[in-house]
Design a protein around this motif. Structure first.
Motif, PDB file in Angstrom:
ATOM      1  N   ASP A 203       0.473  -0.922  -0.195  1.00 40.78           N
ATOM      2  CA  ASP A 203       0.185  -0.217  -0.279  1.00 40.78           C
ATOM      3  C   ASP A 203       0.234   0.822  -0.151  1.00 40.78           C
ATOM      4  O   ASP A 203       2.425   1.168  -0.272  1.00 40.78           O
ATOM      5  CB  ASP A 203      -0.986   0.238   1.063  1.00 40.78           C
ATOM      6  N   SER A 254      -8.113   2.521  -5.122  1.00 37.41           N
ATOM      7  CA  SER A 254      -9.287   2.575  -4.332  1.00 37.41           C
ATOM      8  C   SER A 254      -9.290   3.766  -5.743  1.00 37.41           C
ATOM      9  O   SER A 254     -10.674   4.808  -5.368  1.00 37.41           O
ATOM     10  CB  SER A 254      -8.814   3.853  -3.292  1.00 37.41           C
ATOM     11  N   THR A 352      -5.645   0.810  -0.949  1.00 34.52           N
ATOM     12  CA  THR A 352      -6.550   0.782   0.213  1.00 34.52           C
ATOM     13  C   THR A 352      -5.223   0.248   1.225  1.00 34.52           C
ATOM     14  O   THR A 352      -4.471  -0.505   0.647  1.00 34.52           O
ATOM     15  CB  THR A 352      -7.427  -0.476  -0.349  1.00 34.52           C
TER      16      THR A 352
END
Length: 530
Positions: A203, A254, A352
């Motif tokens: 991430d 996202s 995310t």
């Protein structure tokens, strides 16, 4: 037993804050040939203060010399130093004649960090073809030498000093940048992520380091059909048939775009981004736009930097577009012919956080400081196949040690609260995370939290989730500032919390996830309900 407030420091807050920093630049271009022995360029820094791992450090140095229209220069004759304005003028060497390329080039454009997993620009393994070295990050002449400046005041005039071993015409100075901010969070990949079914999560909260190694890290025994990419590959997309020590990573966007950079490559490796539309079934994986190692959107170098379908020996970059938010995408990296290499993987864009992608629903991971002791606490709202947790601590968020464990709830749809008191012999540790282990021997890691007992517990806030307002209980008479942002970092509310102002009305906010930053240090996730 203390009541646990539903607060959280999970990875979204790092998406907004972690990689931000203050940038100071010098763009006073010098004409080619206007200097011979030494060129000094100054950069004035203000508003940073004393450098410390607990607040702000020198994070990155950017250097751009020459240009595509300039004459070739022997950058191998150059040494570049950075000199601090602090007393005694402490300095470090960014590059030296022993680490710079010795071949003549028209341009040098690199971003320097000081992590040991990175490499310096060099001609090793054909990376000279990566000129002007403008993708990803490179290491300074000595690993971890940015810490030389810790404890000194960064405010003042810094000097970039560029010298030559002989008096030949100097390359044009184009620009230099100094970037200060909170330290990068570095995570280490686990060796069990060597198949499509057991990938390591990526991430924007931290940088992932990995050593592609068939023995020490266990990246071995990969199937000859791994990855099972559907045929045909997009035009110009090379992925050869030799899978020797493959590592798998996954991320969940996202939004529609994500940038992936792979730095620190020491030998020829191949990498690919795939979208497994049907889990890991043979032939089910497709390549999204920008996911090929050779494509016009990624290949921005002066010269071809690849050796056909054998992979790349230079830093790689994937500019992904057209992604579907909420879907998982996999980054696959393999050492061609059994090659080994350190890698330094950074993702930027809407992503995310990995803690949400655990096989547990993590609603809180926080800490308390009580009478000199550190207590970690976390809360789950659901668990699937969860056997136990391993708690890990670190001094620098790089090297980790195991300090304890907690039994999980197995399968659960109710709220479970966990507390772990850090043993006194580990009270010097400043960073913590936990590994979640399921009954199938799979492991996933939580986000990383940093412990600062000096700034902890200014307030308690409740309820969370909330409907229209949040209440605060101050733990001192001191008034403290707060700032509320969206997951993208947009400030939507700010003010002062005090005894007289201990309630904030937020009925104008849409139902969503937000982050509240208290006293410019502590960040909590808060949720506005419908």
């Amino acid at each position: 037993m203390k009541a646990l407030i539903y607060l959280s420091i999970i990875g979204f807050c790092f998406l907004s804050f972690q990689f931000q920093g203050q940038t100071f630049s010098n763009t006073s271009v010098s004409s080619t040939g206007s200097w011979d022995a030494t060129l000094n360029k100054t950069i004035v820094v203000s508003g940073v203060g004393v450098l410390s791992n607990a607040s702000s450090v020198l994070k990155q140095v950017n250097i751009h010399l020459g240009g595509p229209s300039e004459s070739t220069r022997n950058f191998g004759a150059y040494t570049i130093k950075l000199i601090s304005p602090a007393a005694g003028n402490p300095s470090i060497t960014i590059v030296s004649t022993s680490s710079f390329p010795t071949t003549f080039y028209t341009e040098f454009d690199s971003k320097f960090r000081d992590h040991s997993a990175l490499q310096f620009p060099s001609t090793t393994a054909g990376s000279d073809l990566a000129c002007p070295w403008d993708i990803g990050y490179y290491r300074t002449a000595t690993a971890n030498n940015f810490s030389t400046f810790n404890g000194t005041n960064a405010n003042g005039t810094w000097t970039i000093s560029i010298s030559e071993t002989s008096s030949s015409s100097g390359a044009k100075f184009d620009s230099a940048d100094l970037i200060f901010g909170v330290p990068y969070i570095i995570s280490s990949a686990i060796s069990s992520n060597n198949s499509c079914s057991t990938p390591q999560c990526l991430d924007a909260a931290s940088i992932m380091t990995v050593n592609i190694n068939t023995t020490a890290n266990g990246y071995t025994g990969n199937s000859s059909t791994d990855p099972n990419v559907g045929a045909p590959l997009p035009s110009g997309c090379d992925w050869n048939g030799s899978r020797d020590n493959t590592a798998w990573f996954f991320f969940r966007p996202s939004g529609t775009t994500v940038k992936v950079t792979i730095s620190g490559i020491q030998d020829i490796i191949q990498a690919l981004v795939v979208n497994p539309t049907n889990n890991c079934t043979s032939g089910s994986q497709t390549v999204p736009s920008g996911g090929c190692p050779i494509s016009s959107v990624n290949d921005t170098y002066d010269s071809p930097r690849y050796t056909g379908n054998a992979g790349s020996s230079a830093n790689e970059q994937f500019n992904l577009s057209g992604l579907t938010a909420g879907n998982n995408y996999y980054l696959v990296v393999d050492g061609f012919g059994g090659n080994v290499s350190n890698l330094y993987i950074e993702l930027t864009g809407g992503l995310t956080t990995c803690s949400i992608l655990l096989p547990i629903e993590l609603t809180n991971f926080d800490y308390n400081c009580e009478q000199g002791k550190i207590e970690l606490n976390w809360t789950t709202s659901a668990e699937i196949n969860n056997e136990y947790f391993t708690i890990l601590g670190s001094e620098d968020a790089n090297e980790w040690i195991e300090i304890g464990s907690e039994i999980g709830a197995g399968n659960s749809s109710k709220i479970n609260k966990y507390e772990f008191e850090v043993p006194s012999q580990y009270s010097y540790l400043k960073y913590f995370k936990f590994a979640q282990h399921d009954f199938d021997s799979n492991t996933k890691f939580s986000n990383i939290i940093s412990v600062d007992c000096d700034s902890k517990n200014y307030v308690d806030l409740y309820p969370n989730p909330f409907n229209n307002e949040i209440n605060f209980t101050l733990k001192s008479n001191e008034s403290v500032p707060y700032e509320i942002t969206t997951v993208l970092g947009q400030v939507v509310n700010s003010g002062i919390i005090s005894i007289e102002n201990s309630r904030i009305s937020l009925d104008d906010l849409a139902s969503d996830i937000y982050f509240i930053k208290i006293n410019n240090s502590k960040v909590h996730k808060i949720i506005k309900q419908k």
